[in-house]
Design a protein around this motif. Structure first.
Motif, PDB file in Angstrom:
ATOM      1  N   GLU A 184     -69.716  10.892 125.318  1.00 50.64           N
ATOM      2  CA  GLU A 184     -68.790  10.818 126.443  1.00 50.64           C
ATOM      3  C   GLU A 184     -67.723  11.908 126.333  1.00 50.64           C
ATOM      4  O   GLU A 184     -67.356  12.538 127.336  1.00 50.64           O
ATOM      5  N   GLN A 225     -68.106  14.792 124.893  1.00 53.16           N
ATOM      6  CA  GLN A 225     -68.774  16.050 125.209  1.00 53.16           C
ATOM      7  C   GLN A 225     -69.022  16.191 126.703  1.00 53.16           C
ATOM      8  O   GLN A 225     -68.804  17.261 127.290  1.00 53.16           O
ATOM      9  N   ARG A 226     -69.463  15.107 127.338  1.00 50.90           N
ATOM     10  CA  ARG A 226     -69.752  15.157 128.783  1.00 50.90           C
ATOM     11  C   ARG A 226     -68.495  15.488 129.576  1.00 50.90           C
ATOM     12  O   ARG A 226     -68.496  16.385 130.432  1.00 50.90           O
ATOM     13  N   HIS A 250     -67.269  19.133 128.985  1.00 49.21           N
ATOM     14  CA  HIS A 250     -68.084  20.130 129.681  1.00 49.21           C
ATOM     15  C   HIS A 250     -67.831  20.095 131.187  1.00 49.21           C
ATOM     16  O   HIS A 250     -67.791  21.154 131.840  1.00 49.21           O
ATOM     17  N   GLU A 251     -67.655  18.903 131.755  1.00 46.89           N
ATOM     18  CA  GLU A 251     -67.363  18.802 133.185  1.00 46.89           C
ATOM     19  C   GLU A 251     -66.028  19.466 133.517  1.00 46.89           C
ATOM     20  O   GLU A 251     -65.899  20.162 134.532  1.00 46.89           O
TER      21      GLU A 251
END
Length: 337
Positions: A171, A173-174, A177-178
């Motif tokens: 989560e 990392q997600r 990146h977003e």
């Protein structure tokens, strides 16, 4: 190969290709090395030869109540104020609590008599007349200046109220990146704190800390941004008569191996040598007004360096004008309070 870009997961490059890519990058007017993120603390940036670098994992440790979250939030704020972006994954504090600290920090930065955190909190908790935020802060010293500063960079600082049950590494990392795609640059990632990041069952405490630390380092490399993580100490290292060191962090072997920068915060009065106290009892009180930030590890420069910064915890910050410690420090406390 821009220094702003993420690292390829796996890549084989000849030295000739690397030279050519570096030359092409420089010809575009882009630095070919890592991006440097100044911390905003001049003495610390000098020791770090500019600041924290993209792809680095920096750890902040220290006994309870020494200002670890305060330092991490101020680092993020300084990055934001200089044009960068940041995301804070807070497993310890609600977003509103961090907002109160940021208002007080900005108020103190703008004016000499900025409003304390406790006053901001009290104003929020007793506001029942429907007044908007601008009106509420207008009557507080430095309040309007603080709101203007926060509004100017509000879209570049994200705060995630994290859960030890659901806010996993994936989560983190997600979301990171977003945010990098949305804002056009990777954010500095702040994790408060490392030992609360959940991992799948089957790991004991030491294995979990090792795995989380390794993956946070991978996240920094993959995203091309620094990760600043607060690290908890082993319980026995917090007793009287001890100066906390990097080896006292929970899961210290893996932390020390993966981290590029390790900062340990101590109360100066707790770690100064006895001769500075017995001949001038007033020194103890004066020293309590300062924190010693020890650069225990510095992959790109000098380490085992002791810097001191004046505490301004009533405004949720440290005075950024630090300096090297002149007094002799000890590894273990000689006298206790």
């Amino acid at each position: 190969m821009s220094h702003y870009g993420p690292r390829d997961a796996e890549r084989l490059t000849s030295l000739g290709e690397l030279i050519a890519e570096t030359d092409a990058t420089l010809r575009r007017g882009v630095p070919a090395g890592a991006r440097v993120w100044p911390t905003g603390f001049r003495a610390l940036d000098q020791a770090l030869t500019g600041g924290i670098r993209s792809g680095e994992l920096a750890l902040i440790g220290g006994p309870h109540g020494q200002g670890k979250t305060t330092l991490a939030m101020q680092l993020a704020r300084n990055v934001i104020a200089s044009g960068g972006t940041a995301v804070v994954f807070s497993y310890e504090h609600e977003g509103h609590t961090l907002l109160e600290r940021l208002i007080s920090l900005e108020a103190a930065t703008a004016t000499l008599d900025g409003v304390p955190v406790t006053t901001v909190r009290r104003a929020f908790e007793t506001a029942y007349d429907g007044a908007p935020l601008a009106e509420l802060l207008s009557g507080l010293p430095g309040g309007p200046e603080a709101l203007a500063a926060l509004t100017s960079y509000g879209d570049r600082l994200s705060i995630h109220e994290s859960s030890g049950a659901t806010t996993t590494l994936a989560e983190i990392q997600r979301i990171s990146h977003e945010l990098a795609e949305l804002q056009g640059q990777p954010p500095m990632i702040v994790v408060d704190y490392l030992q609360k990041v959940p991992l799948n069952a089957g790991y004991d405490d030491l294995q979990r800390v090792a795995a989380v630390t390794e993956r946070l380092k991978d996240t920094a490399l993959d995203l091309g941004a620094p990760v600043v993580a607060i690290a908890a100490a082993e319980g026995e290292s917090l007793g009287a008569g001890r100066r906390m060191r990097a080896h006292d962090l929970r899961g210290s072997s893996s932390l020390a191996y993966e981290a590029d920068v390790v900062l340990i915060i101590s109360d100066k009065a707790d770690i100064v040598s006895r001769e500075h106290l017995v001949y001038d009892l007033g020194n103890a009180e004066r020293f309590h007004a300062w924190s010693v930030v020890t650069l225990e590890k510095n992959r790109h420069g000098r380490d085992r360096l002791d810097l001191e910064f004046a505490k301004d915890f009533q405004h949720g910050r440290f005075d950024p004008d630090g300096r090297a410690v002149n007094e002799r420090l000890i590894d273990d406390r000689v006298i206790t309070s």
